[in-house]
Structures are given as structure tokens and as C-alpha cells.
Design a protein around this motif. Sequence first.
Motif, PDB file in Angstrom:
ATOM      1  N   ALA A 173     -41.157 -82.144 -44.053  1.00 29.89           N
ATOM      2  CA  ALA A 173     -41.516 -81.746 -45.841  1.00 29.89           C
ATOM      3  C   ALA A 173     -43.124 -81.838 -44.814  1.00 29.89           C
ATOM      4  O   ALA A 173     -43.988 -81.578 -45.748  1.00 29.89           O
ATOM      5  N   VAL A 174     -43.393 -83.601 -44.615  1.00 27.44           N
ATOM      6  CA  VAL A 174     -44.668 -83.496 -44.543  1.00 27.44           C
ATOM      7  C   VAL A 174     -45.143 -82.761 -42.610  1.00 27.44           C
ATOM      8  O   VAL A 174     -46.654 -82.042 -43.021  1.00 27.44           O
ATOM      9  N   CYS A 175     -44.496 -82.790 -42.050  1.00 28.01           N
ATOM     10  CA  CYS A 175     -45.079 -82.122 -40.815  1.00 28.01           C
ATOM     11  C   CYS A 175     -44.250 -80.680 -40.323  1.00 28.01           C
ATOM     12  O   CYS A 175     -43.232 -80.364 -39.892  1.00 28.01           O
ATOM     13  N   ASN A 176     -44.926 -79.846 -40.923  1.00 28.15           N
ATOM     14  CA  ASN A 176     -44.796 -78.048 -40.856  1.00 28.15           C
ATOM     15  C   ASN A 176     -45.505 -77.176 -40.603  1.00 28.15           C
ATOM     16  O   ASN A 176     -46.472 -77.631 -40.760  1.00 28.15           O
ATOM     17  N   ILE A 177     -45.843 -76.395 -40.192  1.00 25.00           N
ATOM     18  CA  ILE A 177     -46.118 -75.333 -39.807  1.00 25.00           C
ATOM     19  C   ILE A 177     -47.233 -74.800 -40.968  1.00 25.00           C
ATOM     20  O   ILE A 177     -49.232 -74.162 -40.979  1.00 25.00           O
ATOM     21  N   GLY A 200     -49.761 -91.424 -40.119  1.00 25.51           N
ATOM     22  CA  GLY A 200     -49.895 -92.912 -40.918  1.00 25.51           C
ATOM     23  C   GLY A 200     -48.873 -92.385 -41.705  1.00 25.51           C
ATOM     24  O   GLY A 200     -48.211 -93.987 -42.413  1.00 25.51           O
ATOM     25  N   VAL A 201     -49.288 -91.596 -42.708  1.00 26.52           N
ATOM     26  CA  VAL A 201     -48.131 -90.904 -44.058  1.00 26.52           C
ATOM     27  C   VAL A 201     -46.671 -90.756 -43.551  1.00 26.52           C
ATOM     28  O   VAL A 201     -45.586 -91.809 -44.044  1.00 26.52           O
ATOM     29  N   LEU A 202     -45.990 -90.244 -42.671  1.00 28.73           N
ATOM     30  CA  LEU A 202     -45.007 -91.030 -41.776  1.00 28.73           C
ATOM     31  C   LEU A 202     -44.800 -92.377 -41.732  1.00 28.73           C
ATOM     32  O   LEU A 202     -43.332 -92.697 -42.021  1.00 28.73           O
ATOM     33  N   ALA A 203     -45.189 -93.472 -41.239  1.00 32.81           N
ATOM     34  CA  ALA A 203     -44.926 -94.401 -41.374  1.00 32.81           C
ATOM     35  C   ALA A 203     -44.888 -95.200 -42.474  1.00 32.81           C
ATOM     36  O   ALA A 203     -44.375 -95.956 -42.425  1.00 32.81           O
ATOM     37  N   ARG A 204     -46.370 -94.945 -43.500  1.00 32.57           N
ATOM     38  CA  ARG A 204     -45.638 -95.377 -44.645  1.00 32.57           C
ATOM     39  C   ARG A 204     -44.153 -95.153 -45.998  1.00 32.57           C
ATOM     40  O   ARG A 204     -44.610 -95.998 -45.871  1.00 32.57           O
TER      41      ARG A 204
END
Length: 208
Positions: A173-177, A200-204
Amino acid sequence: MGAEPGRRRYDSLRRTTQAQETRAEIARAARRLFVSRGWAATTVRDVAREAGVSAPTVYAAYGNKAGLTRALADAADLSADASRMLAELEAPGTDPERQLAAMAAYDRRLFERAGDVITLVREAGRTEPELAAAYRDGRRRGDETRVRVFSSWPDGVLRSGLDVRSAVDVYAAVCNIDVYTTLTVERGWSPERVERWWSGVLARELLA
């Protein structure tokens, strides 16, 4: 007499090199036209004309337009340097946060170098089952990588309430085209800024 076998050997190498160069030029021409005109509006004859070859040459090299597009999708994966990501994932002393950063960096390279190809494969897949399958395969390979990485972490690394599958969903949902395109095209972010934000978002969101 002795020079003839050598000439034949180099003639074979020359033909192989020329064939590879022709395939590459066809692929570059197809990418330009698919992106500028759209996949549906581009014919094999258009690609041949753009590449300076005959239509039968395109068919001989790639089979058909769908085969050519699938080859572009395969090349897109290579352009992002998966071996670099693997080395970073397996580096001595790496930790989950750095592994997430390595995966985010790979996605940034993929979208920066081949986001146009990914988008056209997805759009063409609406009418071409073969390309729909190619797009799903790419997404599935990405999910499988993340499942393996997340499953390797000890208990307690993922945030409370998250299992591996849910963590993979959050990552997707966060890392996409679409997120990448919105931030870089509409909002003016640099690819480097997107990569830092993703990390940063993924780590949080994923780590305890």
C-alpha cells in the motif's frame, strides 16, 4: 586456408551481436511508441518503422506485440538491479530497518527507471490476458521477496498485531507505482525524497 575458420567464427559472432542490437533497438522503439501513443494505438508495423526494420523482423524477434511488451517488463526488473538489493538484504550485520530501506531503494530504482513500462503493462493488461498475467507475476514476485524477508525476522520485530501477510499488504500500500507517480509528478518530489520517506514510513508502520 588457415584464416577461413577464424573469419567464419567472427562472422558468427558478428551476426549474433547484430541480432542483439536489432532486438534492443526494437525494444527501445516499442517503449517510445507505447509510452507516447499508448499500447493499443501502436501496431507492430509502427514499431518496425520506428526501429528501421521490417515487421517480420519484429515478429521473429519477439513473437507478437504482447511478447515484445513482456520482454520490456522483464527488462524493467533487470534495470532496478535486484542483485544489489539481495546483497544489501544479506549483508553482515544488517537489521530489519536497513532491509526495509534496501527494498524501498529497489522499488525507487524500478519506478524511476521503468515506471512507464510498468504502467503500460498494467493498462494493456486490461485487454490482453498475457500482459495481465505478466503484471500479476511481477507483483507476486515482489510479495514473495517480502514474505521471505519478513518471515526471517525473530518474534517481536513486527509491530504488535501484525502478521507477515498483513505486513506485506502494508508494504504494497505504501510502495507502489501510483504513490511514486503522485509524489514525483504531481507533488514535485525527487526520487531520493520518495525513497527516504518510504524507508521512514515502513519502519514506523511495520517495526515494533
